[in-house]
Write a protein that holds these residues in place. Sequence first.
Motif, short mmCIF file in Angstrom:
data_model
loop_
_atom_site.label_atom_id
_atom_site.label_comp_id
_atom_site.label_asym_id
_atom_site.label_seq_id
_atom_site.Cartn_x
_atom_site.Cartn_y
_atom_site.Cartn_z
N UNK A 184 8.74 10.32 1.25
CA UNK A 184 9.92 10.48 0.45
C UNK A 184 10.96 11.27 1.40
N UNK A 199 0.92 -1.28 0.04
CA UNK A 199 -0.12 0.01 -0.13
C UNK A 199 0.99 1.28 -0.04
N UNK A 200 1.72 1.30 1.29
CA UNK A 200 2.64 2.66 0.97
C UNK A 200 3.77 2.50 -0.03
N UNK A 201 4.19 3.52 -0.40
CA UNK A 201 5.49 3.52 -1.49
C UNK A 201 6.48 2.70 -1.14
N UNK A 202 6.60 1.71 -1.78
CA UNK A 202 7.70 0.73 -1.64
C UNK A 202 9.11 1.00 -1.58
N UNK A 203 9.34 2.05 -2.74
CA UNK A 203 10.79 2.42 -2.81
C UNK A 203 11.19 3.22 -1.48
N UNK A 204 10.26 4.38 -1.27
CA UNK A 204 10.85 5.26 -0.11
C UNK A 204 10.91 4.49 1.11
N UNK A 205 9.80 3.51 1.39
CA UNK A 205 9.74 2.81 2.62
C UNK A 205 11.22 2.09 2.76
N UNK A 257 6.45 4.52 -5.78
CA UNK A 257 6.80 5.56 -5.05
C UNK A 257 5.48 6.33 -4.36
N UNK A 258 4.40 5.85 -4.70
CA UNK A 258 3.12 6.71 -3.89
C UNK A 258 2.20 5.76 -3.43
N UNK A 285 7.93 13.18 -7.06
CA UNK A 285 8.34 11.88 -6.17
C UNK A 285 9.32 11.07 -7.06
N UNK A 286 9.34 11.29 -8.25
CA UNK A 286 10.24 10.14 -8.94
C UNK A 286 11.71 10.43 -8.51
N UNK A 287 12.24 9.61 -7.94
CA UNK A 287 13.66 9.66 -7.47
C UNK A 287 14.56 9.97 -8.94
#
Lengths: 472, 518
Positions: free
Chosen positions: B319, A1-7, B272-273, B61-63
């Motif tokens: 982020x 659910x939450x953004x995988x990359x940033x988490x 990313x969201x 938000x895109x890295x």
Amino acid sequence: MYSRFYLSVLLISGLLVLAYLGFTAYDSFMPEWMSYQFEYRDYLTKNAKDDAAKKLARALPLEFTQVYLGEMNKVDRCTNCHMGVENPLMENTRLPYKKHSGNYLVNHPVDKFGCTVCHEGQGSATNTKEAHGKGHDTHWDTPILPLAYVQSSCAQCHDTNMLSKSGGDKVAKGEALFMEKGCKGCHKLKGVGGDLGKPLDKVGRQPIAYFTMKHIVGEHTVFNWLKQHFDDPRAIAPDSAMKVKLGEGEADLLTTYMLTLRPDEKPKSYRRINFNEPPVQNGETLYKSYCSACHGDGKKSLYDEVFKRTVPAIMNPSLLKVMDDTNLDKILKEGRTGTQMTAWKKTAAGLTDEQIKEIVTYMAANRPADRPEPFRLAEFKGDLSHGKEVYDLRCAVCHGTNGKGGEDMLGVSLRSKVVQKMIDPEVLAITVRDGRADTPMPAFGSDPFGMSKQDIADVVAYIKDFQSGGGK
Amino acid sequence: MNETDQTGLSKFAGNVKGLANTFIGSVFRNGKPTSDKTRASAVFNNFFLHIQGVKTHINTLRPSYTLGLGLITFFLLVIVVASGVFLMVYYNPSVENAYQSVKNINQVVFAGKVSRNVHKWAGEGMIVFLFLHMARVFFTGSYKAGREFNWVVGIVLLVLTFALNLSGYLLPWDQLSYWALVIVANIMQSPKELTDSLGLTKYFDVGTYTGNLFLGGSIPTKESLNRVYLFHVMVLPMVIYVVVGLHFWRIRKDGGMTKPDLFNTKASDMGIMVQPKKSGGIFPTHKTYGLMELARGKTPAVDKDVENTVMSWPNLLIAELAVLMFTLAGTLIYSYYMDAPLKEFANPLIPENPAKAPWYFLGLQELLSYSAFMGGTGLPGLALLGLALIPYLDREQDNVGVWFTSKMGKRIALESMVISIIVIIAMLAFAVNFGWLRNWFPEIPQLVITFVNPGTIWVGFMMLWSLCTIRRTGSTRMGAMALFVMFLVSYLILTYFATDMRGPNWDFYWSKSQWPIH
């Protein structure tokens, strides 16, 4: 659910932050010295004689300690590792918590003196490498002194008299060597001495950057430089002109003495100097200190490999025979321009008139009783042009066509102030006639040269004429 | 009475019970962010968050677009301030005590060594990431479309960051800092070369004025230490806080981050969201309103990109938190292994050889070795002016938000990089091998060397090349691209060259390991 990359970035980074905060905290809670303190406590506990002692040992607090020496603006933290330095139970244990050897600490308790006052090193550091100050990357100018040189620290508070009798023999021996080997013939110390070498004041505390460490084997430290420089001066400083003839172990003694030459003075409450008058030097010791390095025993002239010239035999009877005390005194005071002989008067190399007189008296003791046969130069009238002929034939070989002597010439300079102004022409004439025994200067008045008295008078006139521009 | 009492007490008990909730509720007035409305108010009702939009464009938000570089620089500043306050507790700004107090921080202060390392590396990291951030902004064309002034503010931040780093360099009062500051004092006095050769020094000695302002004299003394300390812990930080605030505020007012005109979401964006959950709000689901939608100007939501925005809470905040933690981890790990240098106590009698400025000024020091005025004042002044003017000289507005603008942009950037690497290395090799005018014409007036030296020739070449590019491509953006690439390359190469290949007496060596031992 939450953004995988940033988490996942957050999670991984967060774990790393936690881990490294943990490492940092651990390093601060468990510094290097702590493990030595544990070992020390374990040793005490294991070797306790009775239960009470055991209990006491077990209760030993493991904590950061330091010796603050307000008067010297120093802080020593050595005892964090060297915990047992004053504990008689630690006699036969290993470093770092071993008891200090000898009974030095009886009169020098750690809480009054600390450690670095004698041993050097970086007292405020809390790990072995930095505390001992070894290696270039510690950036510390006074690394821990090797035991061979540690006595040099005693001289900060004690004078040589006291040291020679109790525990500071190396300093005393080093100082004696320093006087005997004629170091001050070239080096100034407290304003007295020759000027061929560098002044030695403060040399024991000079920053490492002052020395050329390029050719030093091993650690780049001041004491290594001094020691290796005494072993072979030109291996360390290629253009050094220093002469050393040292016996076994004498380089270490001299190094120890050099290290005592420090600029900073310890506070009065630390010093135990008797303020005795320094030993009065007589003619012989003065000669050794200031003259012997170049002139040796003064009986024979020596060809000096480094200077590339002949050093005159100043105590040669045939020289003394013609040179009276006044002439010697003048040469000593004014030196010889164009040679390595410096002017020793008070305002130059710093010897007092009395000291110079002592040296002259010492030298004159060898003077033969009989005076040379007088030349009576005044009865002759010198002829300059014939003098030049004679000079070019007989003298120029060694003294140079222009009379300057100097490098690669056997003869001394005839243009120096001494020859030109101070020495009586009569003396010159006698020297030419009789020569100098044990030096390359032959007697021109006798066979095989057989110069006539007139020839000699002419050549002396020619030489004396140098000062008014002759003989170019 | 009894009854009222009970009611009163039970009310009180109820209040005590609900204390935690009511307290938190009074701080965060908008309740739990469960709907878009409450998520929006979580952002705009919060003093710390309201500088950000309620909604954030997915592109932001895109890295791969921002690379988080600006934020990293900002977080490094936060880390520097925090560790700096910690160090201030122990540091003593006097010539007698400064060195030993820094030693004590290393030796006995709890976590002192790591804190000092963190302060040092985060500070210098700011320079690195500031340059990277600047490059990102430049290459995506983000100085355009209303953001011109914010680019200038960024250049001011660059200067402030340099000044902060530099003023911190002197504080340990060791050999390294002392002699670096001597060099910097020379850089500051460099206008003297020009005023000397023009004969103006006796009327207007600007070089000495600037040197005196920073150091309180021509060499570092105890006066300098006081002054530099004041700059370092008070004046410059206060200024940089305000300017950073302005920089952020302008980002919002100038319309947020740039984004390409033709923007399409990708499948990977889901990573990313948070998927928008359109429930529980008071607004109809097919329409979105944010506070900013009612305002004038280019706000993220007025334009056609409405569909491509997501709620800032929690998308943007997660982020940002991730970047903060990443920065923290990087700084901490680097600082754990790399110690900040601390050499011998400063000794004015023993010059370091080579005496070098801090690494970020070594490019200038190399130019300084050709001509003091040009290296110290002329060329850096020109470079800063040139950087600041870029948005005003290149006013093309197409393809904003696209990396390198176009295919041609990529080609021009690559081409300029290769050309500048070749030319600058050739120039350095020439100067090292053959020397310069003074070697051939010893009598030449200094003024000629001031204006004709490898540094000025290089800058002249850069400008010429950039003009040629504009002519060739018919695009000012391409010219700016060429110039900027060449600037970055020369900063990098000159810095490396002067760090590693300039040894004692500023002589050339192939590497540091060949420097002669003293």
